[in-house]
Structure formats: C-alpha cells, structure tokens
Design an enzyme around this catalytic site. Structure first.
Site, short mmCIF file in Angstrom:
data_model
loop_
_atom_site.label_atom_id
_atom_site.label_comp_id
_atom_site.label_asym_id
_atom_site.label_seq_id
_atom_site.Cartn_x
_atom_site.Cartn_y
_atom_site.Cartn_z
N SER A 36 0.83 -1.19 0.00
CA SER A 36 0.00 0.00 0.00
C SER A 36 0.88 1.26 0.00
CB SER A 36 -0.88 -0.02 1.25
OG SER A 36 -1.91 0.94 1.17
N PRO A 37 0.41 2.36 -0.63
CA PRO A 37 1.19 3.59 -0.60
C PRO A 37 1.28 4.16 0.81
CG PRO A 37 -0.97 3.97 -1.59
CD PRO A 37 -0.83 2.49 -1.42
N ALA A 66 1.33 8.84 -1.68
CA ALA A 66 0.50 9.95 -2.16
C ALA A 66 1.37 11.07 -2.70
CB ALA A 66 -0.39 10.45 -1.03
N TYR A 112 -9.09 13.98 2.28
CA TYR A 112 -8.40 14.88 1.35
C TYR A 112 -9.41 15.46 0.35
CZ TYR A 112 -4.17 12.93 3.43
OH TYR A 112 -3.19 12.55 4.32
N ARG A 166 -8.56 4.90 -4.49
CA ARG A 166 -8.75 4.62 -3.06
C ARG A 166 -10.00 5.38 -2.65
NH1 ARG A 166 -5.48 3.16 1.98
NH2 ARG A 166 -4.25 2.09 0.40
N GLY A 193 0.19 -2.44 4.49
CA GLY A 193 0.95 -1.23 4.74
C GLY A 193 1.90 -1.38 5.92
#
Length: 394
Positions: free
Chosen positions: A22-23, A57, A184, A232, A326
């Site tokens: 995962s980022p 991100a 966000y 996402r 993650g």
C-alpha cells in the site's frame, strides 16, 4: 497453490501475485522531488515478495501538498527524479510499480512526521500555503479556513491530475491510484459534511460525485488501457449525515463504467472527533466485498491485514481480489516472502538473501514456526515465481 500467490489482473496489467504494498507517505521529499530515502524505502518494498508496489501519495499541484515533505508531480525536476527512481527499482524484482495521486484539500499545509505523529497545521512563521476545498470550512480549531474553489479552480485541479498522470506515464509508472479518501480534497467533495455547495459540484450525490468522476475521465484520456487505473475510495464517514457505504457502492459502479479498473476501500478521517469503531484485523474487508459484489469492480482490501492466513481467508471468502498491506510490511520488509513460506509456497528470494531463505538454515523454523516447507527439494531448485529471475525482470 495459495490464492495470495496466484497471478492476478487489474485492467490491462498482470501481476505475479495478489499481494500489494500500500502507498505510505515518507515525508522525505524536497520540493516534491524524490530523495535517496525513497530508493531505500521502495527498494525494500520491491523485495518484499509483493506483485505490486504503490508509491506514496503524490501531490498534483503545490497547494495540494499535505506537508512540505510530500512527493509532487507537477514539474520537470519531479518527473526526472521519478523516472530515475523507477529505473533503479526495476532492477530489484519483477514487481509492478504504481503511483498514488492526490490533493490534500483543506488538510494541506501541515507539519511532517516526526513533528507530530498525527500532523498539525503549520504555524504562520513557517509560511504555510492556503489550502483549497469545496467549501470554506476549516478541518478543526486552529486550522486555516480553506479557499472555496470556484469553477476555474476546480477545472484547474482536474487538469492537474491529468497532467500528473501524463508525467507518470512518461516516467514509466504501471498503475495510477487516485486518492479519494482520508479526508483529502476528493473525499471533501464526496462528503456532505465538508461539501456545502449549491452548484453542480454539491448537494445531490450525483453532484458530489462529479469531481472524482471528472478526474478519472481526464486521467483516462492520457492513461492507456494496458496500464491500470484505480481509486482509493471512502467507504463510510462513520458519522450521521456523512457519506455511506451505499454512496460508495454507487460511486464504484459509476467509476467502473468510466474506465476505472479497481477500488481499494478505506474509511473515516473526514473530520476530527468522530466515533469510529476500534480497528480490528481486516476490519475494512467487508467494504471491499460490498463494492466487489454489488458494483462489479475489482476490489482491493486494506486495513490491519497482519498475517498470511488473514490475507488468504479474505481472498478465499470472495471479499476481495487483491490484498494491500501497509504497516505490516514496514515492520517486516520481507512480509510477502515470509507469507509465502507460511502458506507453503515457494518464492524466489533475492540471491543476496538466499542464506535466510526457508530450509536454508536451521533457525528459520524457530523464527517462523508457522511456516510450511515446500513439498520437495525440487521446488527450491525450480521456484514457481520468476520475480527475481534476472535483473530488470518485469
């Protein structure tokens, strides 16, 4: 063979297995440009055994940065650094490489870790930039009131997402993930809690969804079908009057119709002080199952997936098509290789680390008592995965 380590397809992209890194933001860029830390961090992730590694991100414009240490992709210097980084990473394994694009919205201009673990707004003496949002509502007390975007501002940000995707394509990225969660900018448009607009970008669900759908369409015009595009997506705001799972299912179906290949389902973080149920292992897997079954979109489960057995069970139960890990892979950069051993799979290890491979030393079983050895020694000689067959293997 375990489901986790079978090949999988996302759009036009085929992965060696269904494990995804995962980022995870590293807060280590300078002016949005990748640094040596990113090579060290992502290099470890590339050797984790995962079939896909997604880079953190990455802001699409300067005012979209969450912190001064975020990666960015709006300048030639940032694109050049990304291209060089990918060139170095390709030689480490056959994992595909993705990139998450985002705009921080009203949560922009915060301090980086380790200034404060959860982040805090930058004080005036540090010259914070003015956040932008669908409505002029501050994230919390002491935070800046964001500038409310007008039509020109919205159009400019949509164009910035497409321009960043075009740069990512030039740099050699295999997959783009649009960040539409975690409070966000995109999530702020989606949620009634943060979107109080009365024009075509607010009010009814169709209007609130418009911003993300326009971004996905703009990216698809420059992003070829042989590469993957995902989102996402927020599953629920965990708040009365906020976005719901029903909203997410409808949005996922619309995204699929517009050429989005997958959704990875997250939740929460739209506002402080919300009563969110305590996080438990795989607590968001039911959200992935909902969009997979009801929207017909390829689904990725994420959220406290800590061990191989949990990952395998999610896939076996039909809750998701892919597993994103993650924090666990930060803790154990060889998480995927160890998971393969637990599930009795034989993966090729980096040649430099062969001395630590299962059955190559007697202490391994004590460190990993749940690991099952491959059925035969021949499996060790002829691994099923070609991930580390040769430098630069894809």
């Amino acid at each position: 063979m375990s489901l986790l380590f079978t090949p999988g397809t996302i759009g036009g992209l085929t992965l060696d297995n269904r494990l995804v890194v995962s980022p995870m933001c590293q807060y280590s860029a300078v002016d949005g440009v990748a640094q040596p830390w990113h090579l060290i961090h992502l290099g470890q992730m590339m050797m984790s055994g995962a079939g896909l590694v997604i880079i953190e991100a990455t802001a699409v414009e300067p005012r979209g940065m969450g912190t001064p240490g975020d990666l960015g992709l709006w300048s030639d210097a940032q694109e050049t650094a990304l291209r060089q980084l990918l060139g170095q990473l390709r030689g480490l394994s056959g994992a595909r490489i993705g990139l998450q694009l985002f705009h921080a919205g009203r949560k922009a201009a915060t301090r980086t870790i380790p200034d404060r673990w959860q982040g805090e707004p930058m004080p005036a003496r540090e010259n914070p930039w003015l956040p932008r949002a669908p409505s002029a509502i501050a994230y919390d007390d002491g935070w800046q009131v964001p500038e409310e975007l007008d039509e020109a501002g919205i159009a400019g940000i949509i164009a910035s997402f497409a321009a960043a995707a075009k740069r990512a394509l030039s740099a050699g990225v295999d997959l783009i993930e649009i960040h539409g969660a975690h409070g966000y900018l995109i999530h702020e448009f989606l949620s009634p809690l943060t979107n109080r607009r009365t024009d075509r970008w607010g009010g009814a669900l169709e209007n609130r969804n418009r911003f993300l759908l326009e971004i996905a369409r703009a990216i698809r015009t420059v992003w070829p079908r042989d590469r993957a595009l995902g989102v996402r997506l927020n599953s629920t705001d965990w708040a009365e009057g906020g976005s719901t799972l029903e909203d997410a299912v409808a949005l996922a179906a619309a995204l699929r119709a517009d050429g989005v290949d997958y959704a990875v389902m997250s939740s929460g973080n739209i506002a402080p002080g919300l009563r969110i149920p305590p996080a438990a292992p795989a607590h968001q897997a039911p959200f992935a199952e909902a969009v997979r079954q009801r929207a017909g979109i390829t689904a990725m489960a994420v959220g406290m997936i800590l061990d191989a057995e949990t990952a395998e069970r999610i896939l076996a139960d039909g809750q998701a098509d892919f597993i994103a890990v993650g924090r666990a892979v930060l803790d154990d950069p060889r998480w995927g290789l160890h998971a393969a051993a637990v599930l009795g799979e034989d993966m090729r290890w980096p040649p430099q680390y062969l001395r630590a491979r299962p059955n190559n030393w007697t202490g391994y079983a004590r460190l990993h008592p749940q690991a099952r050895p491959p059925a035969t020694a021949q499996q060790l000689d002829r691994p099923k995965s070609a991930a580390f067959d040769r430098p630069g293997a894809r």
